[in-house]
Enzyme design. Structure first.
Site, short mmCIF file in Angstrom:
data_model
loop_
_atom_site.label_atom_id
_atom_site.label_comp_id
_atom_site.label_asym_id
_atom_site.label_seq_id
_atom_site.Cartn_x
_atom_site.Cartn_y
_atom_site.Cartn_z
N GLY A 45 0.94 -1.26 0.10
CA GLY A 45 -0.08 0.09 -0.04
C GLY A 45 0.71 1.32 0.10
O GLY A 45 0.62 2.19 -0.91
N ALA A 46 1.87 1.50 0.83
CA ALA A 46 2.44 2.52 1.05
C ALA A 46 3.93 2.48 2.17
O ALA A 46 3.81 1.25 2.64
CB ALA A 46 1.64 3.86 1.71
N MET A 47 4.61 3.17 1.97
CA MET A 47 5.88 3.17 2.99
C MET A 47 6.23 4.45 3.79
O MET A 47 6.18 5.60 2.84
CB MET A 47 6.85 2.56 2.10
N GLU A 48 6.35 4.30 4.97
CA GLU A 48 6.41 5.53 5.72
C GLU A 48 8.07 6.03 5.98
O GLU A 48 8.37 6.57 6.91
CB GLU A 48 6.06 5.11 7.23
N ASN A 49 8.78 5.98 5.00
CA ASN A 49 10.33 6.47 4.88
C ASN A 49 10.08 7.90 5.44
O ASN A 49 9.23 8.68 4.89
CB ASN A 49 10.68 6.60 3.30
N HIS A 103 -2.10 6.37 8.61
CA HIS A 103 -1.45 5.31 8.74
C HIS A 103 0.23 5.64 8.80
O HIS A 103 1.03 5.55 9.58
CB HIS A 103 -1.93 3.94 8.45
N GLU A 104 0.54 6.12 7.46
CA GLU A 104 1.96 6.24 7.25
C GLU A 104 2.44 7.53 8.07
O GLU A 104 3.59 7.72 8.37
CB GLU A 104 2.23 6.51 5.81
N HIS A 146 3.37 6.74 11.87
CA HIS A 146 4.54 5.91 11.53
C HIS A 146 5.87 6.90 11.81
O HIS A 146 6.65 6.68 12.48
CB HIS A 146 4.81 5.20 10.49
N1 B3K Z 1 5.68 -0.51 6.79
C1 B3K Z 1 5.33 -0.74 5.44
C2 B3K Z 1 5.05 -2.13 4.92
C3 B3K Z 1 6.46 -2.67 4.33
C4 B3K Z 1 6.31 -4.13 3.99
C5 B3K Z 1 7.52 -4.69 3.51
N2 B3K Z 1 7.33 -6.04 2.77
C6 B3K Z 1 3.93 -0.09 5.27
C7 B3K Z 1 3.28 -0.07 6.67
O1 B3K Z 1 2.73 -0.78 7.17
O2 B3K Z 1 2.76 1.31 6.56
ZN ZN Z 2 2.58 0.31 8.90
#
Ligand code: B3K
Ligand code: ZN
Length: 898
Positions: A267-271, A303-304, A307
């Site tokens: 879905g997405a990634m919280e970099n 959500h992101e 994080h």
């Molecule tokens: N932390 C990421 C998920 C990463 C999945 C890696 N295979 C997105 C999330 O949970 O917000």
């Molecule tokens: Zn997450």
């Protein structure tokens, strides 16, 4: 050649050791080129004085190593498999410089982990272990470093160059190239690193926080998509405000960026400061996105963003602690969405939707071959453990903590958690301890060691309740007994701490005062009791009539509740319960009961008409109820899914379940035809489009009514409603209404569906996310005589289809294998053959997507014959391959061992 086991060792939580070195600073310089990107990595490191001196072992994957320098000098090194091993490092704990020069091949990166190219732009995905595909590193979350990143690329092709933190410098270079230099002010683990480069445009918003600080928010998309970014930006602004208001957590960056890409594994990634999103969770306007899309975008953006504190400021010590950030952050996004709803009834609808996900996806996981505790003890491939157990069950564990300490107590606990651990990489134990310590007088503090069994024991507990009314003593005795089925490696379980929300309904349907034996007076309702023993008895006094118990109100714990309700009692709850969750649940129980009776062939519930008159009458009352919201009505009128019904049975015949559920749908359609017409008339006009809970609830109910009216029309041969539906499809002013009308025609199997589908494709041929919907609607259509598999194979030949794009692959293949049980579980095993071929094909290009699809047969051992043997054979066929990724290998071998 090493054996498969040799290639893919099992990692155990108990084996955790601190890193032998710390990396304090990282300076990365990228020369971006799709075919061959050069990466210069200059680090400062020092030995960790707490562990014995040992060589430095750096992770790397699919890298070309050109140079290694220690303090500017060449050095000897060796490779141990994929590890780069440096033995001759300076003695002592003084810091030293390490410079590593490598190249990688973004355009060939089909795994979409590390640095890859999508639509001529560069993106990264590093969680969990993707950074090692960019450079050699200690790629583990407890190594946190300060990053400075310089990006260099062709200016015309890649005008936008982004990385984490703040832009400190940019400028021109020779030969039409340019550069940008970014400094992240916060230390972070490598999994939060990100870069983006490409032709992108941004919607921008400046905001001032409560604390008076200014921030720049940006949402980057491809040119042409800017008109679809308003909702994501609004969601981001709401998220920032909410985290400040509810938890006192402010944005800690000058600039916060979201970038959308159409090629993304999840879905997405919280970099840190540079979230990368699947376009599916960013792009929306009323013409292309449904109400569900709007609400998903809101919760994923939330959500992101959340994080940023829960995950980024405090991160995980090791990947076994994944739920530390994921369970907590899902809990936070659920609370965010509920708080934005405002209205109590809309909050309840959101809660029911969340529980429905938990029960249809997580409960089966907890009962199947991939069952694992919220904090797992071992894994082969961590990517396989981004599961509904870690996320959704993990969120329920956090929710129970909040229930046990109260909402204010939980906020206090969060405050203590940040006071203690900000900037650290910690464990689930640390989190639970902080919440308990901040609330020393709470049940959580008193019961903490036992409560933490929720982290260590897998499986879904069952709570069996029995009630006895004593008219003479005017008492009601409720006995609650808990148990938990065995799971792999855990044959027996200790009792859990289970908060049980409880009410007793009197004859009028009102809540009775709740007074336990020994209490001087009744306490305010609702009450929550905390079950800690294997069996406990609650004795209520001054109860004048036999009550109907409403147990587990609000779904206070992720358990299966068993109570031998009579139909009359369930109807009473459905009509009266003041707790909306249990009111909905009563209807679900009645429907499941009818389905099971019909499947078992019990007299009274015939195959053609599984639902009894009382149920239909109750549903009619719900539809006409003036005090209930449309959204709630739609939930009550939605029959339990085939997957949920299957979980209630010991042996599963998917065709039989499908037939019964279809019969139930038809029965509701015909018996309530006039009522559906009335529901449609009342709800179909929602005025100017806004995705708020009230009007989206009305659109959902109107859409459901259309489907029901089309089903009835197909049965009777009537043409009026299908015609109206087609007209609605053509005239709709928003995607929700248009898609619901299309789905009504497809789901009822009306011949007009073909024409509407063609038209829909023509209208939206340039909108990838809408075309995904077009594919998945067809792959999930109710199976009629085995027609879906051939249709799916046909769809895969469509010129818009591609297995390489994860969204597209999922829209057809995963939707069919995981979202269409009757289409998939065929007596001729052709569905399973198709599945095994696609898993193998996908595995060669994208193991994460393949391994998710591989889980479609998790529950094979519950299937009736001939499905069971055929499914096992298909799994064995995949498992026999010697070239599988460890992702897919782990999933299929666990399945076979079930
Ligand atoms: N932390 C990421 C998920 C990463 C999945 C890696 N295979 C997105 C999330 O949970 O917000
Ligand atoms: Zn997450």
């Amino acid at each position: 050649m090493l054996s498969r086991e040799g290639n893919s060792p099992t990692i155990h939580r108990a084996d955790y050791v601190a890193p032998a070195y710390w990396i304090d600073t990282v300076e990365l310089c990228f020369d971006l080129d799709p075919a061959k990107t050069r990466v210069l990595n200059k680090m400062t490191l020092r030995r960790n004085a707490d562990v014995p001196p040992q060589p430095l072992k750096l992770h790397g994957e699919e890298l070309n190593l050109a140079r290694v320098l220690v303090n500017g000098q060449g050095t000897s090194f060796k490779m141990e498999g994929e590890l780069l091993v440096l033995e001759n490092l300076p003695e002592g704990t003084e810091s030293f410089d390490l410079e590593i020069f490598t190249t990688c091949f973004p355009v060939k990166n089909t795994k979409l982990m590390g640095l890859y190219v999508s639509n001529d732009s560069f993106f990264t995905q590093c969680e969990a272990e993707g950074f090692r595909r960019i450079t050699y590193f200690l790629d583990r979350p407890d190594v946190m470093a300060s990053y400075t990143v310089t990006l260099r690329a062709d200016k015309a092709k890649y005008p936008v160059l982004l990385s984490n933190g703040n832009l400190v410098e940019q400028g021109e270079l020779a030969e039409g190239r340019h550069f940008a230099k970014w400094v992240d002010p916060h230390k972070k683990p490598a999994y939060l690193f990100a870069l983006v480069a490409g032709q992108l445009v941004a919607r921008e918003q400046r905001i001032t926080s409560r604390a008076g600080k200014n921030h720049l928010l940006q949402v980057y998309v491809r040119p042409g998509d800017l008109d679809k970014t308003e909702h994501a930006m609004n969601s981001l602004m709401h998220s920032v405000a909410w985290d400040e208001a509810r938890f006192g957590l402010s944005l800690d960056l000058e600039r916060f960026m979201i970038v959308a890409t159409s090629d993304f594994n999840m879905g997405a990634m919280e970099n840190k400061g540079l979230n990368i999103f699947n376009t599916k969770y960013v792009l929306a306007n009323q013409a292309t996105a449904t109400d569900t899309d709007y609400s998903n975008i809101e919760s994923v953006v939330g959500h992101e963003y959340f994080h940023n504190w829960t995950g980024n400021r405090i991160t995980c010590r090791d990947w076994f602690q994944l739920s530390l950030k994921e369970g907590l952050t899902v809990f936070r996004d659920q609370e965010f969405s509920q708080d934005l709803c405002g209205e109590a009834s809309a909050r309840a609808v959101k809660r029911i939707e969340d529980v429905r996900v938990l029960r249809t996806a997580q409960f089966p996981e907890d009962a199947g071959p991939m069952a694992h505790p919220v904090r797992p003890d071992s894994y082969i491939e961590i990517s396989n453990f981004y599961t509904v157990t870690i996320y959704e069950k993990g969120a329920e564990v956090v929710r129970m903590m909040q229930t046990l300490v109260g909402r204010d107590g939980f906020a206090k606990g969060m405050k203590l958690y940040f006071e203690r651990h900000d900037g650290q990489a910690v464990t689930c134990d640390d989190f639970a301890q902080a919440i308990a310590d901040a609330n020393p007088a709470s049940d959580l503090a008193r019961l903490l060691p036992q409560f933490k069994r929720w982290y260590s024991q897998a499986g879904t507990p069952r709570v069996h309740a029995e009630g006895v009314y004593d008219a003479v003593a005017r008492s009601y005795t409720l006995t609650l007994t808990q148990s938990c089925p065995p799971t792999t490696g855990q044959p027996t379980k200790e009792p859990f701490v289970i908060p049980v929300g409880l009410g007793l309904l009197g004859t009028s349907g009102k809540d009775l005062p709740l007074q336990l034996e020994g209490e001087a007076a009744p306490m305010a309702t609702p009450r929550t009791f905390v079950l800690t023993q294997a069996s406990e008895t609650l004795r209520f006094v001054n109860v004048d009539v036999e009550p109907v118990p409403s147990i587990l109100r609000g779904f206070t714990a992720p358990v299966v509740l068993e109570f031998d309700y009579s139909d009359a009692q369930l109807l009473h709850l459905l009509a009266n319960d003041s707790d909306p969750f249990n009111r909905w649940e009563a209807g679900q129980r009645l429907a499941v009961r009818s389905a099971i009776k019909s499947i078992a062939g019990d007299a009274g519930a015939t195959r053609a008409n599984p639902l009894n008159d009382a149920y239909i009458w109750a549903m009619r009352n719900v539809l006409h109820h003036p005090g209930l919201d449309a959204a709630f009505k739609e939930l009550v009128l939605t029959l339990p899914s085939e997957t949920y019904i299957a979980e209630q049975l010991a042996v599963v015949d998917p065709q039989q379940i499908h037939a019964v559920r279809e019969a139930m749908r038809l029965q509701l359609a015909t018996a309530l035809q006039a009522d559906w017409e009335a529901a449609y008339d009342t709800n179909h006009d929602t005025g100017a489009y806004t995705p708020d809970p009230l009007s989206s609830g009305r659109r959902a109910l109107a859409g459901m009514a259309l489907t029901q009216l089309c089903i009835a029309a197909v049965a009777s041969g009537d043409a009026v409603w299908p015609g109206k539906t087609l007209q609605r499809f053509k005239d709709a002013g928003n995607m929700t209404d248009r898609f619901n009308a299309l789905a009504a025609l497809v789901s009822s199997g009306h011949p007009l569906a073909t024409k509407a589908l063609q038209r829909f494709h023509a209208m939206f041929k340039d909108e990838a996310l809408v075309i995904d919907k077009w594919f998945s609607l067809q792959a999930s259509a109710p199976d009629r005589g085995g027609n879906i598999l051939p249709a799916v194979k046909q769809l895969m030949k469509h010129h818009d289809f591609s297995l390489r794009n994860p969204n597209r692959a999922r829209s057809v293949v995963s939707t069919y294998c995981q979202g269409n049980p009757a289409g998939f579980h065929r007596a001729d095993a052709a569905g399973y053959v198709f599945w095994s071929e696609r898993v193998i094909e996908l595995d060669a290009m994208n193991p994460q997507v393949a391994a998710r699809l591989a889980r479609a047969l998790d529950r094979w051992s519950k299937l009736a014959e001939p499905y069971r043997s055929a499914a096992r054979e298909a799994i064995a066929r995949v498992a026999a391959r010697t070239d599988l990724s460890k992702d897919t290998h782990e999933v299929v071998t666990r399945a076979l061992a079930d």
